[in-house]
Design a protein around this motif. Sequence first.
Motif, PDB file in Angstrom:
ATOM      1  N   GLU A  11     -27.860   3.712  14.626  1.00 14.02           N
ATOM      2  CA  GLU A  11     -28.196   4.507  13.740  1.00 14.02           C
ATOM      3  C   GLU A  11     -28.038   6.554  13.184  1.00 14.02           C
ATOM      4  O   GLU A  11     -27.506   6.375  12.450  1.00 14.02           O
ATOM      5  N   ARG A  12     -28.389   6.824  13.685  1.00 21.28           N
ATOM      6  CA  ARG A  12     -27.303   7.732  14.447  1.00 21.28           C
ATOM      7  C   ARG A  12     -25.948   8.174  14.084  1.00 21.28           C
ATOM      8  O   ARG A  12     -25.478   9.226  13.310  1.00 21.28           O
ATOM      9  N   GLU A  53     -25.564  12.719  26.348  1.00 21.24           N
ATOM     10  CA  GLU A  53     -25.326  13.357  25.440  1.00 21.24           C
ATOM     11  C   GLU A  53     -23.841  13.001  24.828  1.00 21.24           C
ATOM     12  O   GLU A  53     -23.480  13.742  25.758  1.00 21.24           O
ATOM     13  N   ASN A 111     -36.533   6.261  22.627  1.00 16.71           N
ATOM     14  CA  ASN A 111     -36.321   6.524  21.214  1.00 16.71           C
ATOM     15  C   ASN A 111     -37.344   6.760  20.649  1.00 16.71           C
ATOM     16  O   ASN A 111     -37.427   7.683  19.265  1.00 16.71           O
ATOM     17  N   TYR A 116     -31.666   2.913  17.750  1.00 19.46           N
ATOM     18  CA  TYR A 116     -31.896   3.663  17.130  1.00 19.46           C
ATOM     19  C   TYR A 116     -30.771   4.784  17.611  1.00 19.46           C
ATOM     20  O   TYR A 116     -30.504   5.720  17.276  1.00 19.46           O
ATOM     21  N   VAL A 120     -23.843  12.307  19.385  1.00 23.89           N
ATOM     22  CA  VAL A 120     -23.472  12.686  19.067  1.00 23.89           C
ATOM     23  C   VAL A 120     -22.453  13.328  17.859  1.00 23.89           C
ATOM     24  O   VAL A 120     -21.660  13.362  18.628  1.00 23.89           O
ATOM     25  N   THR A 156     -38.639  11.259  10.832  1.00 23.64           N
ATOM     26  CA  THR A 156     -36.882  10.835  11.924  1.00 23.64           C
ATOM     27  C   THR A 156     -37.417  10.836  13.467  1.00 23.64           C
ATOM     28  O   THR A 156     -38.492  11.029  13.563  1.00 23.64           O
ATOM     29  N   THR A 157     -36.434  10.124  13.714  1.00 22.11           N
ATOM     30  CA  THR A 157     -36.648   9.493  15.571  1.00 22.11           C
ATOM     31  C   THR A 157     -35.923  10.824  16.273  1.00 22.11           C
ATOM     32  O   THR A 157     -35.441  11.784  16.293  1.00 22.11           O
TER      33      THR A 157
END
Length: 428
Positions: free
Chosen positions: A303-304, A271, A177, A300, A425, A210-211
């Motif tokens: 929230e994406r 990913e 994160n 983390y 993603v 941003t993260t």
Amino acid sequence: MSRETIQISLPYGDSTTDVHLPRQNLLAIVSPREVGQTADVATQVRRALRDPAGTAPFVTALKGGERLLLLVDDNTRPTPVDQILPTLLEELEVERRRVEVTILIALGTHRKMTDEEIERKIGHEIVASYPVLNHDWDNERALVDLGVTPNGTPIRVNRLIQEADLCLGIGCITPHNLAGWSGGGKIVQPGICGKETTYHTHLLAARCPTTNLGKLVNPVRLEIDEVADRAALGGVVNTILDRHRNVAYVVAGEARAAHRQGVSVARSISEVPVPGLADIVLVSSYPADMDFWQANKGLYAAERIVKRGGDIILITPCPEGLSSQREHVLTMQALAGIPSRSLYHQARQRGIRDYAALTVCDIAARCRELAWVSVVSEGLTEDEIGVLGLDPAESGEEALDRALKRQGDEARITVLTHGGETLPVVGN
């Protein structure tokens, strides 16, 4: 007419917990990929050590009688240290070369590991054969001052690294994160640094717009690499695991080169594409679930992929509460309810220097400004969850019912089974 439901089994500490949700609302179930173990761990470690990235094999640095310091991560990380060390020591020919070996547990600012935890992590034979020490991060006498970075971070590291002829770090690579990806020089910072060094690098993360999750190059990683260089980290051995803790790949070599090689493999596992933003994200923090200090990593990831105004449901055991460190808990309490944009300024005005805890406050604040956030946890009290400005729930079903009433019958739900190590993603 009743809706058909689906049962989702989520990792929860050392066990699992089940949540039932309407099948028609399910958008995606997201997990790191299952790769399997292509070869036994010893074979993979041996291959990596004999063909390291960016450097000659580590054994060439040992002529005889040197002091070797091995840094290993702690029990908040899944690295199979007990399976790596025997082969590493064999390849380095430490017995024949009469190398003096010390093993230092790179705690960062985590609590010290117990003797039982150390033996489980490192293995009985290794513990019986070599000195194994917990990093004493809060003891100035155990640290050496190496100056400051160009960013102004004071570099204070465990003095054992200065006394060693060669220092190697052992860890794993997963999405992180704050640093983008774990592994590499992170075994030094925060691993064996003093708290002021760690607090400064965490401040870089807290002030990023941003993260950094999943970003290979970012301000925090650059600072980590700078500290590791100053400390003279000689190299790393890093594992990449699949979702079942199988060792999918091992990299070794110069810290930057091996890390970048490892990230390319880790990305192919961690990913994972999702078809779109969800109204509700149900996330298990696993394997980051010892305390909220670790479990916030699930936020983390969530929230994406949640819509603004959506719901996040975090499921995490947290048997050690908010944090095992009292200073971190006091910082969270002092900054309770403050908007994310004001956290740094309020901390500075109040003389709070615990910038590591500031990052935990920040993700909680960001998420509650983005969405409604419910927490299901046997280890956190309602008051502790309230300190974070989040809503407690007795069960996943209770939190889900509440979210569906808010989001509507057609709400789309995404489930993150391994929120502590997944990089979701949106899109392909």
